[in-house]
Design an enzyme around this catalytic site. Sequence first.
Site, PDB file in Angstrom:
ATOM      1  N   SER B 157      17.165  12.785  30.029  1.00  0.00           N
ATOM      2  CA  SER B 157      17.560  11.422  30.369  1.00  0.00           C
ATOM      3  C   SER B 157      19.080  11.255  30.233  1.00  0.00           C
ATOM      4  O   SER B 157      19.829  12.042  30.808  1.00  0.00           O
ATOM      5  CB  SER B 157      16.790  10.456  29.467  1.00  0.00           C
ATOM      6  OG  SER B 157      16.929   9.140  29.906  1.00  0.00           O
ATOM      7  N   ARG B 227      13.739  -3.867  24.410  1.00  0.00           N
ATOM      8  CA  ARG B 227      12.978  -2.650  24.172  1.00  0.00           C
ATOM      9  C   ARG B 227      11.610  -2.700  24.864  1.00  0.00           C
ATOM     10  O   ARG B 227      11.136  -1.700  25.389  1.00  0.00           O
ATOM     11  CB  ARG B 227      12.805  -2.443  22.665  1.00  0.00           C
ATOM     12  CG  ARG B 227      12.088  -1.180  22.290  1.00  0.00           C
ATOM     13  CD  ARG B 227      12.831   0.046  22.780  1.00  0.00           C
ATOM     14  NE  ARG B 227      12.221   1.272  22.285  1.00  0.00           N
ATOM     15  CZ  ARG B 227      12.664   2.489  22.574  1.00  0.00           C
ATOM     16  NH1 ARG B 227      13.720   2.632  23.351  1.00  0.00           N
ATOM     17  NH2 ARG B 227      12.075   3.553  22.095  1.00  0.00           N
ATOM     18  N   ASP B 322       7.435  10.147  36.452  1.00  0.00           N
ATOM     19  CA  ASP B 322       8.639   9.490  35.941  1.00  0.00           C
ATOM     20  C   ASP B 322       9.243   8.647  37.065  1.00  0.00           C
ATOM     21  O   ASP B 322       9.687   9.174  38.077  1.00  0.00           O
ATOM     22  CB  ASP B 322       9.628  10.576  35.491  1.00  0.00           C
ATOM     23  CG  ASP B 322      10.883  10.004  34.854  1.00  0.00           C
ATOM     24  OD1 ASP B 322      11.084   8.771  34.906  1.00  0.00           O
ATOM     25  OD2 ASP B 322      11.674  10.789  34.305  1.00  0.00           O
ATOM     26  N   HIS B 355       8.506   8.718  32.252  1.00  0.00           N
ATOM     27  CA  HIS B 355       9.797   9.219  31.779  1.00  0.00           C
ATOM     28  C   HIS B 355       9.674   9.829  30.378  1.00  0.00           C
ATOM     29  O   HIS B 355      10.334  10.820  30.068  1.00  0.00           O
ATOM     30  CB  HIS B 355      10.811   8.076  31.776  1.00  0.00           C
ATOM     31  CG  HIS B 355      12.206   8.502  31.435  1.00  0.00           C
ATOM     32  ND1 HIS B 355      12.850   9.530  32.089  1.00  0.00           N
ATOM     33  CD2 HIS B 355      13.088   8.047  30.507  1.00  0.00           C
ATOM     34  CE1 HIS B 355      14.069   9.675  31.582  1.00  0.00           C
ATOM     35  NE2 HIS B 355      14.233   8.798  30.621  1.00  0.00           N
ATOM     36  N   ASP B 356       8.815   9.252  29.575  1.00  0.00           N
ATOM     37  CA  ASP B 356       8.615   9.744  28.202  1.00  0.00           C
ATOM     38  C   ASP B 356       8.125  11.183  28.146  1.00  0.00           C
ATOM     39  O   ASP B 356       8.181  11.814  27.093  1.00  0.00           O
ATOM     40  CB  ASP B 356       7.596   8.857  27.471  1.00  0.00           C
ATOM     41  CG  ASP B 356       8.274   7.825  26.593  1.00  0.00           C
ATOM     42  OD1 ASP B 356       9.519   7.831  26.537  1.00  0.00           O
ATOM     43  OD2 ASP B 356       7.557   7.019  25.972  1.00  0.00           O
TER      44      ASP B 356
END
Lengths: 196, 385
Positions: B157, B227, B322, B355-356
Amino acid sequence: MRADLELISDWVAPNTRVLDLGCGNGALLSHLSEHKNVTGYGLEIDAENINICIEKGIPVLEQDIDEGLKNFDDQGFDVVIMAHALQQFRRPDLLLDEMLRIGKEAIITFPNFGHWRNRVHLGIKGHMPVSEFLPYNWYDTPNIHFCTFKDFRDLCQSKGLKVQRWAAVDGQLRDHWWTRLMPNLFSETAIFKVSR
Amino acid sequence: MPDTIPVDSVGLVTPQVAHFDEPLVLACGQTLPNYQLIYETYGQLNADASNAVLICHALSGDHHAAGYHSMDDKKPGWWDTAIGPGKPIDTNTFFVISLNNLGGCCGSTGPTSVNPATGKVWGAEFPMVTVEDWVETQARLADRFGIQQFAAIVGGSLGGMQVLEWSIRYPDRLRGAAIIASAPKLSTQNIAFNEVARQSIRRDPEFHDGNYQSHDTIPTNGLGLARMLGHITYLSDDSMGNKFGRQMRHDTYQYNYEVEFEVESYLRYQGEAFTKRFDANTYMLMTKALDYFDPAAREGGDLAKVLSKAQCEFLLVSFTTDWRFSPERSEEIVDALIRSGKHVSYTKIEAIEGHDAFLFPIPRYMAALRGFLGRAAKHLSKENA
């Protein structure tokens, strides 16, 4: 190394830039880089093969050729190679165009469906050929566009492509007088080098 | 809490702090007269300092990438699955450095530090930092160890952007660059997400224009909301669906705005937990660093031209689900590297985690990382032979 790869590598000039479509475990690129100072990339979609290439330091790109090669510039490579895979793609004819857009030359190898043993299978036994070399059944084969030596030569002709070199060899990739004399009947593997 | 330290863990680690008194001119034009960086190391640096691997962290990461700080720790470092003895980033072979970037809130100089000029907490006054600034400070940290050239630099990232910047800025200081789930610049949509995150923080009345510390408060609502939004974009629709579906707290609809669906509870929890460990000003800075990064702009948008300076071997990794840093974004980097004739391999990993995924030990992904670093290791054994 597979015999057809050895044969191909003889056809690639030293210090050139090569794109290998369907590079497998990278054997050809590895050989070319070691012996001919060739640089380039392999395209592959098999996870295991990709990781073997990464381990060996062969530049490999995970890319599905059927989804196009638009990311490659015109004439960005000296040679674009496709060993034993052309018959597995949706449109081999358009793929051939793409290969010659990206590369100055294209080297293609494919199983010659016109080989006498295939003809016996189909003509006498009445079955689609299954052999050690083509081990699939009709319903699970990745080879969806079989062609004969003559068919491919005709395709090149109709596209106005120059066949710079060809070889017609047996299953062990040996070249014989009879495979040369009657390639469509006696060769198991056909190898073509073409350009515009 | 680990009862015993697993054999493939780097074990108990103690963060170190490096102080720098050489002034740092930042990309924004301001100068930091001095600063400190907190970092951890795993493994042993070899005699010629050729086995070092640098880990670059993402938006909310820190220096604690592997191992445990104490036997009471609930969880190991954020990338413990990849770093350790026998793991893909093998600490039996490599000396691994992981730092908290400048502007961070975990021990490196940042908005929560004291500004030596005023004697007060920096807060909103802390200058903007960029990916380029981070690479500069990372290079200075490498100098401290006598590391002239990293065996590899690895990051996911925003961390991947730092790796990319390294390959351009210090081409002779790394042999391998592993850029994971990253992009050559943020998309419009990504900048938009960041802006919503920043606005939610800035509009929190407790933010006090960034000087909340002097008001003895924290903009927990704003930061938590930022968040929550971020978290949604790091997951895939499928991974959220698998995890929560439409699971409810109660058997019937309550027809109110309290938590009804489990996913609501999860997001609220994630948002709140984040405000306990992360600083709002740092979050704002990190999102701006993301927005500003665009190395191709230095050459009129020609990424291939910028990358022509690079000398290292590249590994690019993306993940199918992602959508925050989609495979297409990684492929932009790959295509530019091909255009400039660089040694690059690219793999697109099937993964549900969005994405994680870059933080998960997905076997194919770990094997690719292991294979790429194994090359760097072979290079070492050849040198020492």
